[in-house]
Design a protein around this motif. Structure first.
Motif, PDB file in Angstrom:
ATOM      1  N   TYR A   7       0.816  -1.159  -0.021  1.00  0.00           N
ATOM      2  CA  TYR A   7      -0.057  -0.045   0.007  1.00  0.00           C
ATOM      3  C   TYR A   7       0.838   1.310   0.050  1.00  0.00           C
ATOM      4  CZ  TYR A   7      -4.240  -2.678   0.464  1.00  0.00           C
ATOM      5  OH  TYR A   7      -5.126  -3.358   0.209  1.00  0.00           O
ATOM      6  N   ARG A   8       2.143   1.249   0.669  1.00  0.00           N
ATOM      7  CA  ARG A   8       2.858   2.234   0.508  1.00  0.00           C
ATOM      8  C   ARG A   8       3.390   2.591  -0.836  1.00  0.00           C
ATOM      9  NH1 ARG A   8       3.866   1.008   5.865  1.00  0.00           N
ATOM     10  NH2 ARG A   8       5.409  -0.468   5.608  1.00  0.00           N
ATOM     11  N   ARG A   9       3.322   1.468  -1.704  1.00  0.00           N
ATOM     12  CA  ARG A   9       4.076   1.543  -3.218  1.00  0.00           C
ATOM     13  C   ARG A   9       3.032   2.056  -4.174  1.00  0.00           C
ATOM     14  NH1 ARG A   9       6.442  -2.944  -1.657  1.00  0.00           N
ATOM     15  NH2 ARG A   9       5.383  -4.317  -3.222  1.00  0.00           N
ATOM     16  N   MET A  11       0.567   3.368  -6.708  1.00  0.00           N
ATOM     17  CA  MET A  11       0.213   4.716  -7.487  1.00  0.00           C
ATOM     18  C   MET A  11      -0.768   4.486  -8.257  1.00  0.00           C
ATOM     19  SD  MET A  11       2.749   6.365  -6.165  1.00  0.00           S
ATOM     20  CE  MET A  11       2.907   7.885  -7.268  1.00  0.00           C
ATOM     21  N   ALA A  12      -1.706   5.566  -8.531  1.00  0.00           N
ATOM     22  CA  ALA A  12      -2.826   5.465  -9.480  1.00  0.00           C
ATOM     23  C   ALA A  12      -2.600   4.912 -10.936  1.00  0.00           C
ATOM     24  CB  ALA A  12      -3.531   6.793  -9.739  1.00  0.00           C
ATOM     25  N   HIS A  60      -4.762  -3.316  -7.335  1.00  0.00           N
ATOM     26  CA  HIS A  60      -3.345  -3.198  -7.631  1.00  0.00           C
ATOM     27  C   HIS A  60      -2.589  -4.722  -7.680  1.00  0.00           C
ATOM     28  CE1 HIS A  60       0.950  -2.837  -6.338  1.00  0.00           C
ATOM     29  NE2 HIS A  60       0.898  -1.617  -7.210  1.00  0.00           N
ATOM     30  N   THR A  84     -12.239   3.483  -0.808  1.00  0.00           N
ATOM     31  CA  THR A  84     -10.920   2.717  -0.899  1.00  0.00           C
ATOM     32  C   THR A  84     -10.387   2.499   0.491  1.00  0.00           C
ATOM     33  OG1 THR A  84      -9.789   5.366  -0.590  1.00  0.00           O
ATOM     34  CG2 THR A  84     -10.586   4.303  -2.968  1.00  0.00           C
ATOM     35  N   VAL A  88      -4.499   3.441   1.332  1.00  0.00           N
ATOM     36  CA  VAL A  88      -4.287   4.048  -0.003  1.00  0.00           C
ATOM     37  C   VAL A  88      -4.872   5.384  -0.338  1.00  0.00           C
ATOM     38  CG1 VAL A  88      -3.634   1.927  -0.941  1.00  0.00           C
ATOM     39  CG2 VAL A  88      -5.910   2.580  -0.988  1.00  0.00           C
ATOM     40  N   ARG A  89      -5.453   5.996   0.741  1.00  0.00           N
ATOM     41  CA  ARG A  89      -6.326   7.222   0.327  1.00  0.00           C
ATOM     42  C   ARG A  89      -5.263   8.350   0.264  1.00  0.00           C
ATOM     43  NH1 ARG A  89     -10.713   6.019   4.899  1.00  0.00           N
ATOM     44  NH2 ARG A  89     -11.731   4.277   3.700  1.00  0.00           N
ATOM     45  N   GLY A  90      -5.907   9.185  -0.554  1.00  0.00           N
ATOM     46  CA  GLY A  90      -4.911  10.496  -1.001  1.00  0.00           C
ATOM     47  C   GLY A  90      -3.895   9.920  -2.123  1.00  0.00           C
ATOM     48  N   LYS A  91      -3.937   9.068  -2.504  1.00  0.00           N
ATOM     49  CA  LYS A  91      -3.226   8.517  -3.741  1.00  0.00           C
ATOM     50  C   LYS A  91      -3.709   8.783  -4.994  1.00  0.00           C
ATOM     51  CE  LYS A  91      -0.052   5.639  -0.979  1.00  0.00           C
ATOM     52  NZ  LYS A  91       1.045   6.373  -0.885  1.00  0.00           N
TER      53      LYS A  91
END
Length: 161
Positions: A7-9, A11-12, A60, A84, A88-91
């Protein structure tokens, strides 16, 4: 259960939006329970697997990062639920999912998309406004809340058929 490092990685641009399936429900229910104080039940989700609904998953790899449920009524789409994973919110994932369901609704002949959003949900309201939604009304006491009931803002976006 997804790996937190994944989740840290996220990207949309690494995402795939696809139809949601009943097999996705364990992940959906996990996200739903983390995202909402008053989550939908499995029975409510199962009831949405009908021809007049569109259910979307944003993934993902094999991991479900979010979902949306849209009801189609004559020529209007009604966004009933979009969420979501908290990690991963804010991505940009919610935005990508929203744009996908708007595009799909337009392709399927819908003239507008309606939604309700908690009046206190500033992040979601901001996203909807940036994407072109405008408030068209309010529903007093629409949502359950810890201190009673909370109003919903009703928002709409024309799909420019």
């Amino acid at each position: 259960m997804p790996c937190p490092d994944l989740y840290r990685r996220v990207m949309a641009t690494d995402l795939l939006v696809r139809p949601l399936s009943p097999a996705d429900l364990p992940s959906v229910l996990d996200i739903e329970r983390q995202g909402y104080s008053y989550p939908w039940s499995e029975a409510v989700f199962l009831d949405c697997f009908k021809d007049s609904y569109r259910l979307w998953a944003v993934c993902h790899g094999e991991f479900l990062a979010g979902y949306a449920v849209v009801a189609y009524m004559v020529d209007e789409a009604h966004l009933l639920n979009i969420c979501t994973h908290p990690q991963v919110r804010g991505k940009g994932i919610g935005r990508q999912l929203l744009r996908h369901l708007l595009s799909a609704a337009s392709r399927e002949g819908m003239s507008k998309l309606l939604l309700e959003v908690r009046a206190s949900n500033e992040a979601a309201i901001g996203l909807y406004e940036v994407e072109g939604f405008r408030e068209i009304g309010r529903r007093p006491g629409y949502y359950p809340a810890a201190s009673g009931r909370e109003d919903a803002r009703v928002m709409a976006l024309g799909l420019g058929r």
